[in-house]
Design a protein around this motif. Structure first.
Motif: not given
Length: 167
Positions: A78-100
């Motif tokens: 996905v080419q997009g801004e992180s905050q917008a993605f998190l607001r609209a993703c609508g799915e759940k994950f088991d592992v999330i990597f955050l390296d801003p």
């Protein structure tokens, strides 16, 4: 030059820490850059990885790397801004990597949205890469801060989402 890949030492340590958290899991690589963290997770048995990066060049590079590693069927870029993605993703994950980028407040913003929208599955983990001066904001249950690991000027913080049944 805008992409700051995780050093080999930190990446190796990170995957040693989470080695038993990947098999068959759904991964989110936010701020994907080259996609190295998500690709490593896939190579270690993750079921699927969603890669997100705001920069068009980075998303194109991730797509190329996914293809080179033959993970097209297990990846979404996905080419997009992180905050917008998190607001609209609508799915759940088991592992999330955050390296801003370290000199921003994006880690705090992402953690706030991940917990508010509850996109981490039970027993899931968030791996935050930051400078050593960063401290995790207070988390509301079922989210909890876990261990911190320091590697020179880099710190990994592992957060967890508790589940209704012990694992």
């Amino acid at each position: 030059m805008d992409t700051r890949p995780t050093t080999d030492k930190v990446k190796e340590s990170l995957f040693n820490i989470i080695q038993f958290e990947l098999e068959g899991r759904r991964v989110l690589d936010l701020f994907a850059g080259t996609g190295q963290l998500g690709l490593e997770a896939l190579s270690r048995g993750a079921e699927h990885c969603t890669f997100v990066d705001q920069r068009r060049e980075a998303a194109a590079l991730v797509k190329e790397n996914v293809k080179l590693c033959r993970f097209e069927g297990q990846a979404r870029v996905v080419q997009g801004e992180s905050q917008a993605f998190l607001r609209a993703c609508g799915e759940k994950f088991d592992v999330i990597f955050l390296d801003p980028p370290y000199q921003t407040n994006l880690l705090e913003q992402c953690i706030e949205k991940i917990t508010r929208f509850d996109i981490l599955r039970e027993h899931g983990i968030i791996v935050c890469e930051s400078g050593t001066e960063w401290t995790i904001p207070p988390l509301e249950p079922p989210y909890e801060a876990g261990r911190e690991y320091r590697y020179g000027q880099i710190k990994l913080t592992v957060c967890r989402r508790a589940g209704s049944v012990a694992r």
